[in-house]
Write a protein that holds these residues in place. Structure first.
Motif, short mmCIF file in Angstrom:
data_model
loop_
_atom_site.label_atom_id
_atom_site.label_comp_id
_atom_site.label_asym_id
_atom_site.label_seq_id
_atom_site.Cartn_x
_atom_site.Cartn_y
_atom_site.Cartn_z
N SER A 176 0.86 -1.18 0.00
CA SER A 176 0.00 0.00 0.00
C SER A 176 0.90 1.23 0.00
O SER A 176 1.76 1.37 0.87
N VAL A 177 0.69 2.12 -0.96
CA VAL A 177 1.61 3.24 -1.18
C VAL A 177 0.87 4.57 -1.06
O VAL A 177 -0.21 4.75 -1.63
N GLU A 207 -0.48 6.23 8.19
CA GLU A 207 -0.53 5.14 9.17
C GLU A 207 -1.06 3.84 8.56
O GLU A 207 -0.78 2.75 9.08
N ALA A 208 -1.79 3.96 7.45
CA ALA A 208 -2.34 2.77 6.79
C ALA A 208 -1.47 2.28 5.64
O ALA A 208 -1.80 1.29 4.99
N PHE A 246 5.76 9.99 12.42
CA PHE A 246 6.14 8.61 12.14
C PHE A 246 6.11 7.72 13.38
O PHE A 246 6.14 6.50 13.25
N THR A 247 6.04 8.30 14.55
CA THR A 247 5.96 7.46 15.75
C THR A 247 4.62 6.72 15.82
O THR A 247 4.48 5.75 16.55
N ARG A 248 3.65 7.17 15.03
CA ARG A 248 2.34 6.53 15.00
C ARG A 248 2.22 5.55 13.83
O ARG A 248 1.15 4.95 13.64
N CYS A 249 3.27 5.41 13.05
CA CYS A 249 3.23 4.54 11.86
C CYS A 249 3.78 3.15 12.19
O CYS A 249 4.56 2.98 13.13
N PRO A 250 3.36 2.15 11.43
CA PRO A 250 3.76 0.76 11.73
C PRO A 250 5.24 0.50 11.53
O PRO A 250 5.88 1.08 10.65
N VAL A 273 8.35 1.83 4.92
CA VAL A 273 9.39 2.45 4.09
C VAL A 273 9.03 3.92 3.89
O VAL A 273 7.92 4.25 3.45
N VAL A 274 9.95 4.80 4.24
CA VAL A 274 9.78 6.24 4.05
C VAL A 274 10.78 6.69 3.00
O VAL A 274 11.99 6.60 3.21
N PHE A 275 10.28 7.16 1.88
CA PHE A 275 11.11 7.49 0.71
C PHE A 275 11.00 8.99 0.44
O PHE A 275 9.92 9.50 0.18
#
Length: 279
Positions: free
Chosen positions: A125-126, A182-183, A205-209, A213-215
């Motif tokens: 999912s992007v 987050e999704a 980003f502390t709330r992300c799984p 991958v962060v690009f």
């Protein structure tokens, strides 16, 4: 030394002073022993198609194109690659026999950067942040890489809507980008936010799984909030240098009709240059 036989190409943008392309391309030229040069062409923001046409008649081999002229380049080309046709944006122009050929090697650059980090779009999912030329390349790369879901968020929502219609994606209101992030499995910053070293799309980003991958398609300056906060959250962070190198390889080969010399460590060269600029 440049002479009448030197093959000259360059990069055009507004601004272009930040670009590392001249350093990379001229280093490759020296390593390959070519009689060639690669120069920056700073342009005004109102640079037009007629100006582009004049450059195509100047004897240049071609140009790489950066912000904000990628859609202008695509619209004014005589020949368009499949990548340009699907994105409506070009980052490489080849000038030959009075014609302008447009290509999009940003797609190659994005896929190269992901692969180099051991990642891919397949089944992921992007979320793409932005709706300009780089965002179009990111969407095309995601679709080419078999992403399972694609969402686009932009500060001007109507532009996200337009792009979503092209790539069969979901349009997300900019105010709701946090929930969308987050999704997602992969979040791509394809905006210009971060080029000043201060601004950011402002994702918590502390709330992300874990494993996200962060690009960041931006690569300068070396320290940017988008990348710093992703690394602080222990996420997989990919910066724009890998993309730059990935898109530059086919550009070099097209502009100079020669293979990229593998003897040079392009990543080390560029990171050293960025670190020096940060001092």
């Amino acid at each position: 030394m440049i002479n009448g036989r030197t093959r000259i190409a360059g990069v055009i943008g507004a601004p272009v002073s930040h670009s590392l392309s001249p350093l990379l391309m001229n280093s490759w030229i020296a390593a390959a022993g070519l009689d060639a040069a690669y120069v920056p062409f700073p342009a005004r923001a109102d640079f037009s198609g007629s100006g582009l046409r004049a450059l195509s008649q100047s004897g240049l081999a071609g140009l790489n194109v950066t912000l904000p002229f990628k859609t202008l380049a695509a619209k004014n080309a005589d020949i368009r690659s499949a990548g340009v046709a699907v994105t409506g944006a070009a980052n490489l122009l080849i000038f030959s026999n009075g014609k302008i050929e447009a290509r999009n090697t940003d797609i190659d650059g994005i896929l190269h950067a992901l692969s180099r980090a051991g990642q891919s779009f397949k089944g992921k999912s992007v979320l793409v942040l932005g709706a300009g030329g780089v965002a179009r390349a990111a969407c095309a790369a995601a679709r080419q890489g078999a992403a399972s879901k694609l969402a686009i968020s932009n500060r001007t929502w109507s532009r996200a809507d337009d792009l979503a219609a092209v790539f069969d994606a979901i349009s997300v209101n900019w105010a709701e980008r946090q929930d969308a992030a987050e999704a997602a499995d992969i979040v791509i910053n394809a905006t210009s936010l971060g080029m000043d070293g201060l601004s950011s799309p402002e994702i918590d980003f502390t709330r992300c799984p874990a494993g996200m991958v962060v690009f960041d398609t931006v690569y300068t300056p070396i320290r940017r909030p988008f990348m710093e906060t992703a690394r602080a959250a222990s996420l997989i962070a990919i910066d724009g240098l890998s993309m730059l190198i990935g898109q530059a390889r086919p550009s070099f080969e097209a502009l100079y009709e020669a293979p990229v010399p593998e003897s040079m460590d392009a990543d080390r060269l560029l990171r050293k240059a960025l670190a020096h600029d940060h001092l």
